[in-house]
Design a protein around this motif. Structure first.
Motif, PDB file in Angstrom:
ATOM      1  N   ASP A 122       0.870  -1.177   0.000  1.00 24.34           N
ATOM      2  CA  ASP A 122       0.000   0.000   0.000  1.00 24.34           C
ATOM      3  C   ASP A 122       0.904   1.222   0.000  1.00 24.34           C
ATOM      4  O   ASP A 122       1.779   1.346   0.861  1.00 24.34           O
ATOM      5  CB  ASP A 122      -0.915   0.020   1.226  1.00 24.34           C
ATOM      6  N   ILE A 123       0.690   2.118  -0.945  1.00 24.99           N
ATOM      7  CA  ILE A 123       1.586   3.253  -1.136  1.00 24.99           C
ATOM      8  C   ILE A 123       0.808   4.547  -0.959  1.00 24.99           C
ATOM      9  O   ILE A 123      -0.194   4.782  -1.639  1.00 24.99           O
ATOM     10  CB  ILE A 123       2.237   3.215  -2.534  1.00 24.99           C
TER      11      ILE A 123
ATOM     12  N   GLY B 295      -1.453  15.624  -3.965  1.00 23.75           N
ATOM     13  CA  GLY B 295      -2.783  15.372  -4.520  1.00 23.75           C
ATOM     14  C   GLY B 295      -2.904  14.065  -5.278  1.00 23.75           C
ATOM     15  O   GLY B 295      -3.746  13.938  -6.180  1.00 23.75           O
ATOM     16  N   VAL B 296      -2.083  13.068  -4.948  1.00 22.77           N
ATOM     17  CA  VAL B 296      -2.122  11.775  -5.619  1.00 22.77           C
ATOM     18  C   VAL B 296      -2.805  10.765  -4.710  1.00 22.77           C
ATOM     19  O   VAL B 296      -2.465  10.656  -3.525  1.00 22.77           O
ATOM     20  CB  VAL B 296      -0.705  11.278  -5.974  1.00 22.77           C
ATOM     21  N   ALA B 297      -3.758  10.009  -5.247  1.00 20.10           N
ATOM     22  CA  ALA B 297      -4.483   9.031  -4.449  1.00 20.10           C
ATOM     23  C   ALA B 297      -3.572   7.868  -4.057  1.00 20.10           C
ATOM     24  O   ALA B 297      -2.646   7.503  -4.793  1.00 20.10           O
ATOM     25  CB  ALA B 297      -5.687   8.509  -5.235  1.00 20.10           C
ATOM     26  N   ALA B 298      -3.832   7.283  -2.899  1.00 20.62           N
ATOM     27  CA  ALA B 298      -3.080   6.105  -2.452  1.00 20.62           C
ATOM     28  C   ALA B 298      -3.316   4.953  -3.427  1.00 20.62           C
ATOM     29  O   ALA B 298      -4.370   4.843  -4.052  1.00 20.62           O
ATOM     30  CB  ALA B 298      -3.506   5.708  -1.052  1.00 20.62           C
TER      31      ALA B 298
ATOM     32  N   ALA C 200       2.976   6.510 -14.138  1.00 21.55           N
ATOM     33  CA  ALA C 200       1.728   7.176 -14.513  1.00 21.55           C
ATOM     34  C   ALA C 200       0.949   7.679 -13.298  1.00 21.55           C
ATOM     35  O   ALA C 200       0.183   8.636 -13.409  1.00 21.55           O
ATOM     36  CB  ALA C 200       0.854   6.216 -15.326  1.00 21.55           C
ATOM     37  N   TRP C 201       1.161   7.030 -12.139  1.00 22.49           N
ATOM     38  CA  TRP C 201       0.448   7.453 -10.931  1.00 22.49           C
ATOM     39  C   TRP C 201       0.831   8.878 -10.527  1.00 22.49           C
ATOM     40  O   TRP C 201       0.009   9.612  -9.987  1.00 22.49           O
ATOM     41  CB  TRP C 201       0.756   6.522  -9.766  1.00 22.49           C
ATOM     42  N   ILE C 202       2.080   9.242 -10.742  1.00 20.88           N
ATOM     43  CA  ILE C 202       2.592  10.493 -10.191  1.00 20.88           C
ATOM     44  C   ILE C 202       3.056  11.483 -11.257  1.00 20.88           C
ATOM     45  O   ILE C 202       3.488  12.590 -10.918  1.00 20.88           O
ATOM     46  CB  ILE C 202       3.774  10.216  -9.227  1.00 20.88           C
TER      47      ILE C 202
ATOM     48  N   VAL D 225       7.612   8.401  -0.283  1.00 20.72           N
ATOM     49  CA  VAL D 225       6.338   7.680  -0.262  1.00 20.72           C
ATOM     50  C   VAL D 225       6.310   6.795   0.982  1.00 20.72           C
ATOM     51  O   VAL D 225       7.351   6.303   1.446  1.00 20.72           O
ATOM     52  CB  VAL D 225       6.137   6.820  -1.527  1.00 20.72           C
ATOM     53  N   LEU D 226       5.109   6.605   1.509  1.00 24.75           N
ATOM     54  CA  LEU D 226       4.931   5.751   2.681  1.00 24.75           C
ATOM     55  C   LEU D 226       4.448   4.386   2.192  1.00 24.75           C
ATOM     56  O   LEU D 226       3.351   4.269   1.634  1.00 24.75           O
ATOM     57  CB  LEU D 226       3.913   6.377   3.639  1.00 24.75           C
TER      58      LEU D 226
END
Length: 208
Positions: free
Chosen positions: A96-97, A104-107, A119-121, A142-143
């Protein structure tokens, strides 16, 4: 008249009794000292054994804790479009990131073959670097919570990693984001700490 001579007088008898008493007292002192020495030796042996047992227990706990920690490594794939994540010591089944809130990027959740997609970021990082050069490099904290099975027990290890990235402008407009790798930054499960790290790491405008 025969005889053996005059017997000891009262003073001699008293002195003899005193000498015997002193010998008895000395023997008692020696016996007590021996007991004390023996007891002290037993206590020291017990104390040393207890300390050894405690140290061994601490070592076992530390070793178990170390074995439970995940240290993810990342391999760029498809020319930096994604990072394949793995750990040499554990069969990580999912990650899980979480990204900095300000980005403003969804987990995201990745299972079976854990990975991070550029593409996520991409849009968020391009926007974060729009006030600078078309060619930028940086790190995105990132966590990551990695889940795996340890025997019949499911475990999760969470830490902040730095995703190393680079952005280049395209000849006909737009940008390309490439992911280069990922480094362990610190062990924490705090989203607030993630946001604090990003506030220091986020790209700064480049002076023209």
């Amino acid at each position: 008249m025969s005889g053996t001579g005059p017997g000891p007088n009262a003073n001699e008898r008293a002195e003899a009794r005193a000498i015997r008493k002193r010998w008895v007292t000395l023997a008692e002192i020696v016996a007590v000292a021996g007991l004390l020495i023996s007891a002290t030796g037993l206590w020291l042996t017990y104390s040393e054994r207890r300390n050894d047992d405690h140290e061994k227990q601490v070592e076992k706990v530390t070793e178990a804790r170390t074995r439970s920690l995940v240290r993810l490594s990342a391999t760029p794939e498809h020319g930096g479009e994604s990072l394949a994540l793995k750990d040499a010591e554990h069969d990580v089944q999912s990650v899980d990131i979480r990204f900095p809130r300000a980005l403003g990027v969804a987990a995201q959740t990745s299972i079976l073959t854990p990975h991070i997609e550029a593409a996520w970021i991409k849009d968020a990082l391009v926007d974060a670097t729009k006030d600078g050069s078309d060619k930028r490099d940086g790190r995105l904290p990132v966590l990551v919570s990695a889940t795996y099975w340890d025997g019949d027990q499911q475990r999760t290890d969470t830490a902040i990693y730095d995703v190393v990235w680079s952005i280049e402008g395209k000849l006909l407009g737009g940008h390309t984001l490439k992911l280069k790798g990922m480094l362990l930054r610190e062990r924490t499960a705090s989203a607030a700490r993630l946001d604090a790290v990003w506030s220091k790491e986020k790209p700064k405008p480049v002076a023209s």
